[in-house]
Design a protein around this motif. Structure first.
Motif, mmCIF file in Angstrom:
data_model
loop_
_atom_site.group_PDB
_atom_site.id
_atom_site.type_symbol
_atom_site.label_atom_id
_atom_site.label_comp_id
_atom_site.label_asym_id
_atom_site.label_seq_id
_atom_site.Cartn_x
_atom_site.Cartn_y
_atom_site.Cartn_z
ATOM 1 N N MET A 38 0.827 -1.202 0.000
ATOM 2 C CA MET A 38 0.000 0.000 0.000
ATOM 3 C C MET A 38 0.867 1.259 0.000
ATOM 4 S SD MET A 38 -2.994 -1.249 2.606
ATOM 5 C CE MET A 38 -3.602 0.382 2.873
ATOM 6 N N ALA A 39 1.948 1.242 0.780
ATOM 7 C CA ALA A 39 2.847 2.398 0.830
ATOM 8 C C ALA A 39 3.514 2.606 -0.527
ATOM 9 C CB ALA A 39 3.903 2.199 1.914
ATOM 10 N N ARG A 40 3.930 1.514 -1.189
ATOM 11 C CA ARG A 40 4.542 1.605 -2.509
ATOM 12 C C ARG A 40 3.543 2.170 -3.522
ATOM 13 N NH1 ARG A 40 5.429 -3.666 -3.458
ATOM 14 N NH2 ARG A 40 6.770 -3.722 -1.647
ATOM 15 N N GLU A 41 2.306 1.692 -3.462
ATOM 16 C CA GLU A 41 1.271 2.171 -4.374
ATOM 17 C C GLU A 41 0.977 3.661 -4.137
ATOM 18 O OE1 GLU A 41 -3.407 1.256 -5.274
ATOM 19 O OE2 GLU A 41 -2.168 -0.360 -4.473
ATOM 20 N N PHE A 42 0.920 4.059 -2.870
ATOM 21 C CA PHE A 42 0.682 5.467 -2.542
ATOM 22 C C PHE A 42 1.820 6.334 -3.066
ATOM 23 C CE2 PHE A 42 1.284 9.057 0.367
ATOM 24 C CZ PHE A 42 0.061 9.685 0.199
ATOM 25 N N ASN A 61 3.988 10.185 -7.060
ATOM 26 C CA ASN A 61 4.966 10.514 -8.102
ATOM 27 C C ASN A 61 4.281 10.762 -9.432
ATOM 28 O OD1 ASN A 61 7.213 10.383 -6.448
ATOM 29 N ND2 ASN A 61 7.570 8.219 -6.842
ATOM 30 N N ASP A 62 3.279 9.938 -9.756
ATOM 31 C CA ASP A 62 2.535 10.152 -10.996
ATOM 32 C C ASP A 62 1.812 11.490 -10.973
ATOM 33 O OD1 ASP A 62 3.403 7.721 -11.917
ATOM 34 O OD2 ASP A 62 1.534 6.651 -11.447
ATOM 35 N N ALA A 63 1.212 11.841 -9.839
ATOM 36 C CA ALA A 63 0.515 13.131 -9.724
ATOM 37 C C ALA A 63 1.505 14.284 -9.871
ATOM 38 C CB ALA A 63 -0.208 13.223 -8.388
ATOM 39 N N ALA A 64 2.700 14.123 -9.297
ATOM 40 C CA ALA A 64 3.716 15.174 -9.418
ATOM 41 C C ALA A 64 4.183 15.298 -10.867
ATOM 42 C CB ALA A 64 4.898 14.865 -8.499
ATOM 43 N N GLU A 74 2.373 14.627 -13.529
ATOM 44 C CA GLU A 74 1.298 15.279 -14.275
ATOM 45 C C GLU A 74 1.270 16.778 -14.013
ATOM 46 O OE1 GLU A 74 -2.456 13.455 -13.512
ATOM 47 O OE2 GLU A 74 -1.796 11.494 -14.222
ATOM 48 N N ALA A 75 1.625 17.160 -12.807
ATOM 49 C CA ALA A 75 1.599 18.582 -12.458
ATOM 50 C C ALA A 75 2.822 19.314 -13.003
ATOM 51 C CB ALA A 75 1.523 18.754 -10.947
ATOM 52 N N GLY A 76 3.813 18.582 -13.497
ATOM 53 C CA GLY A 76 4.993 19.212 -14.073
ATOM 54 C C GLY A 76 6.057 19.577 -13.055
ATOM 55 N N VAL A 77 6.079 18.885 -11.937
ATOM 56 C CA VAL A 77 7.063 19.192 -10.902
ATOM 57 C C VAL A 77 8.476 18.899 -11.397
ATOM 58 C CG1 VAL A 77 7.848 18.553 -8.581
ATOM 59 C CG2 VAL A 77 5.428 18.853 -9.030
#
Length: 160
Positions: free
Chosen positions: A42-46, A51-54, A56-59
């Protein structure tokens, strides 16, 4: 994570053995292991989702831009490293032929084949020179050993 040493783990193991009993202890450890595995999953998935959200946001783009602004020399070297990595990926190191990414009929393909052939010739000449040197050294060592043996036969002890 919890910073447990061997002594603490030993105390926990002894208490678990007394409380649970020797028959049910393997079942308990198996269940605890499954729980820990699920928690790690669960921690790995979170973490992956964050990371995927970051991304997408262009971090990463912002981070790269800030790195370039603060250290232009380092970012230039990174560009050179990336280019060198791309070039080395385009050639198969185990063979002298270019990978299919490079057209063998193009100038680059012809140059790569020519360089590979030249490298083979250089390696062969180097190996031949090394073999000749080793043979010459062996002949000199044999000659020196024969001279030493002849000198030993000339000593007064050998004559008497």
């Amino acid at each position: 994570m919890f910073d447990l040493g061997w002594s603490e783990l030993l105390v926990i193991g002894v208490v678990a053995l007394i409380v649970v009993g020797p028959k049910d202890l393997p079942v308990l450890f198996r269940n605890v292991g499954r729980f820990v595995g699920k928690a790690k999953g669960m921690a790995r998935e979170f973490s992956r989702a964050m990371n995927d959200a970051a991304d997408e946001a262009g971090v990463k783009d912002v981070t790269k831009t800030l790195k370039t602004a603060t250290n232009p020399l380092g970012s230039a070297l990174d560009g050179v490293r990336d280019a060198a990595r791309d070039v080395t990926k385009s050639f198969d190191i185990t063979s002298d032929k270019p990978k299919p990414k490079i057209d063998p009929d193009s100038e680059t393909g012809k140059l790569a084949a020519e360089r590979a052939e030249s490298a083979k010739k250089i390696q062969a000449a180097t190996a031949r020179a090394a073999a000749e040197r080793k043979a010459r050294e062996a002949a000199e060592a044999l000659k020196q050993a024969e001279e030493m043996e002849a000198d030993l036969n000339k000593t007064p002890e050998a004559k008497s």
